[in-house]
Motif scaffolding. Structure first.
Motif, PDB file in Angstrom:
ATOM      1  N   ILE A   1       0.574  -1.200  -0.252  1.00  0.00           N
ATOM      2  CA  ILE A   1       0.150   0.003  -0.201  1.00  0.00           C
ATOM      3  C   ILE A   1       1.159   0.837  -0.639  1.00  0.00           C
ATOM      4  N   GLY A   2       0.361   2.214  -0.895  1.00  0.00           N
ATOM      5  CA  GLY A   2       1.174   3.411  -0.866  1.00  0.00           C
ATOM      6  C   GLY A   2       1.929   3.996  -1.885  1.00  0.00           C
ATOM      7  N   TYR A   3       2.651   4.339  -2.498  1.00  0.00           N
ATOM      8  CA  TYR A   3       3.384   5.209  -3.489  1.00  0.00           C
ATOM      9  C   TYR A   3       4.680   4.620  -3.394  1.00  0.00           C
ATOM     10  N   GLU A   4       5.713   4.794  -2.432  1.00  0.00           N
ATOM     11  CA  GLU A   4       6.783   4.023  -2.073  1.00  0.00           C
ATOM     12  C   GLU A   4       6.954   2.138  -1.887  1.00  0.00           C
ATOM     13  N   MET A   5       6.254   2.040  -2.074  1.00  0.00           N
ATOM     14  CA  MET A   5       6.082   0.132  -1.994  1.00  0.00           C
ATOM     15  C   MET A   5       5.614   0.082  -3.072  1.00  0.00           C
ATOM     16  N   GLY A   6       4.599   0.745  -3.763  1.00  0.00           N
ATOM     17  CA  GLY A   6       4.340   0.860  -5.478  1.00  0.00           C
ATOM     18  C   GLY A   6       5.814   0.780  -6.420  1.00  0.00           C
ATOM     19  N   ASN A   7       6.759   2.241  -6.195  1.00  0.00           N
ATOM     20  CA  ASN A   7       7.732   1.949  -6.921  1.00  0.00           C
ATOM     21  C   ASN A   7       8.768   1.579  -6.816  1.00  0.00           C
ATOM     22  N   ASN A   8       8.940   0.608  -5.126  1.00  0.00           N
ATOM     23  CA  ASN A   8      10.464  -0.175  -5.157  1.00  0.00           C
ATOM     24  C   ASN A   8       9.946  -2.068  -5.232  1.00  0.00           C
ATOM     25  N   ASN A   9      10.233  -2.352  -6.211  1.00  0.00           N
ATOM     26  CA  ASN A   9      10.194  -3.712  -7.586  1.00  0.00           C
ATOM     27  C   ASN A   9      10.262  -4.489  -6.280  1.00  0.00           C
ATOM     28  N   SER A  10      11.670  -4.449  -5.502  1.00  0.00           N
ATOM     29  CA  SER A  10      12.073  -5.843  -4.821  1.00  0.00           C
ATOM     30  C   SER A  10      10.255  -6.308  -3.651  1.00  0.00           C
ATOM     31  N   ASN A  11       9.171  -4.883  -3.888  1.00  0.00           N
ATOM     32  CA  ASN A  11       8.056  -5.447  -2.632  1.00  0.00           C
ATOM     33  C   ASN A  11       7.137  -6.665  -3.681  1.00  0.00           C
ATOM     34  N   LYS A  12       7.725  -6.698  -4.598  1.00  0.00           N
ATOM     35  CA  LYS A  12       6.627  -6.960  -5.604  1.00  0.00           C
ATOM     36  C   LYS A  12       6.628  -8.615  -5.288  1.00  0.00           C
ATOM     37  N   THR A  13       5.494  -9.555  -4.789  1.00  0.00           N
ATOM     38  CA  THR A  13       4.901 -10.212  -4.541  1.00  0.00           C
ATOM     39  C   THR A  13       3.617 -11.099  -5.371  1.00  0.00           C
ATOM     40  N   LYS A  14       3.934 -12.463  -5.525  1.00  0.00           N
ATOM     41  CA  LYS A  14       3.208 -12.824  -6.356  1.00  0.00           C
ATOM     42  C   LYS A  14       1.928 -13.873  -5.647  1.00  0.00           C
TER      43      LYS A  14
END
Length: 396
Positions: free
Chosen positions: A155-168
């Motif tokens: 949730i949030g711009y910073e989380m979406g902007n960090n591709n390492s947070n990408k979870t399937k």
């Protein structure tokens, strides 16, 4: 030669795997018409091969007379999108009028959709607009059930902007929204609206990104929808404007799985002819939520809102987007579009930051499948992101 080339190009683009057929309302008259058409086709079988029949089908698909019984046409073929992968889709699109003798009455429409794709995706749905005689009231509805493997960034711009947070994870979702509006004045409609959404996130690869959020959520709402609609048609407007506001409430007593919350969605669109067969379309849109909004009901960027982004990568309690698009008819039933836009997500209005604005631009191809109903192929580009979309009718 040009005409044949146009049809061959259209067939190649959509890669139709089966020869489409007309589907008529079930009545004796329609049955007779179908039989007559079949007999006529049989008489010419020696001269008409499959390609000729396919060309004739496409040639007449946008020339049918609008009646009170839906005239359905079938379009099927392969497609690709960033979210779903390669797939095979089928669309049954129908147009009709509750008052065929009134040429000023907006045309009602209904679309039945089925889709399956490589990223464990399948979907079935129905959507449309039913306009009552004399345009005194209308019903809008959209029902879909889908399941597919997708990604969550948090949730949030910073989380979406960090591709390492990408979870399937695997998403199972049922979504139904409908409203009925009465006309109070010319172009002005208001009426009750409802929505039911059930989402279930399964097989999550990295639960850290979810930060304790409930994986399953059920949301039921009731509210009000207001429209000021001066568009010349619903599916491919060429002139006019649309102002719409939808206010929904999700109280605990309606069985919402989280605490109570609410949402306000507002949009303003304008369509202006600028030169021969050229239209500038603009839209500003926002979705704002209040209270304990579950993750699946938060505002997000992607899909029709910002076509250059993976749907749902950037999500938060609020979202605003702006798009400006040039739509140009080119030749026969073909057209092109180019667009540019910007959007952002934020938890509160005081948290809006210019550096968090996300750019979006792209181009697309349009083919008039039926009158004022286009097949849409779009390629969008965003910040470190690319999107590809195949669909029916315009993005807005």
């Amino acid at each position: 030669m040009f005409r044949l080339f146009n049809y061959i190009l259209s067939i190649f683009i959509f890669s139709l795997t089966v020869s489409p057929v007309f589907v008529k309302a079930e009545s004796l008259r329609d049955s007779v018409e179908t039989i007559n058409y079949s007999i006529q086709t049989a008489d010419n079988e020696t001269k008409d091969n499959a390609l000729t029949r396919l060309i004739k089908y496409f040639d007449s698909s946008n020339k049918k007379e609008i009646t009170s019984r839906p005239d359905f046409s079938v379009l099927g073929g392969p497609h690709y999108s960033s979210e779903k992968g390669f797939g095979l889709g089928l669309v049954v699109a129908g147009l009709y009028s509750t008052q065929p003798t009134n040429s000023l009455l907006p045309i009602s429409n209904i679309s039945l959709v089925g889709n399956i794709a490589t990223k464990k995706f399948y979907m079935v749905g129905v959507e449309g607009v039913h306009v009552f005689p004399k345009n005194t009231k209308r019903i809008n509805y959209d029902l879909s059930f889908e399941s597919f493997a997708t990604y969550f960034w948090g949730i949030g711009y910073e989380m979406g902007n960090n591709n390492s947070n990408k979870t399937k994870y695997d998403l199972l979702k049922l979504d139904f929204v409908a409203d009925m509006e009465w006309r109070l004045a010319e172009g002005f409609y208001i009426g009750p609206a409802i929505r039911f959404v059930h989402s279930n996130a399964k097989n999550i690869r990295n639960d850290r990104t979810w930060a304790g959020l409930d994986h399953a959520s059920t949301s039921t709402a009731a509210g009000l929808r207001l429209q000021y609609d001066l568009r010349d048609n619903f599916t491919a407007p060429k002139r006019g404007l649309l102002l719409e506001v939808t206010q929904l409430f999700y109280p605990e007593f309606l069985g919402n799985s989280s605490n109570a919350f609410s949402s306000t969605e507002a949009g303003f669109s304008m369509y202006v002819p600028v030169w021969r067969d050229g239209i500038v379309a603009g839209r500003i849109h926002g979705l704002f939520t209040y209270g304990s909004t579950p993750w699946d009901m938060m505002a997000y960027i992607g899909g029709k809102n910002m076509r250059g982004y993976y749907e749902g990568r950037y999500r938060d309690k609020n979202e605003i987007d702006l798009t400006l698009e040039l739509r140009q008819h080119v030749w026969r039933r073909s057209g092109i579009v180019v667009w540019s836009g910007v959007a952002t997500v934020f938890p509160r209005f005081g948290d809006i930051r210019f550096k968090h604005f996300l750019p979006d631009f792209g181009f697309g191809y349009r083919w008039e499948f039926k009158k004022n109903s286009n097949v849409r192929i779009d390629i969008g580009f965003g910040k470190h992101s690319t999107g590809f979309m195949f669909g029916l009718n315009e993005a807005f």
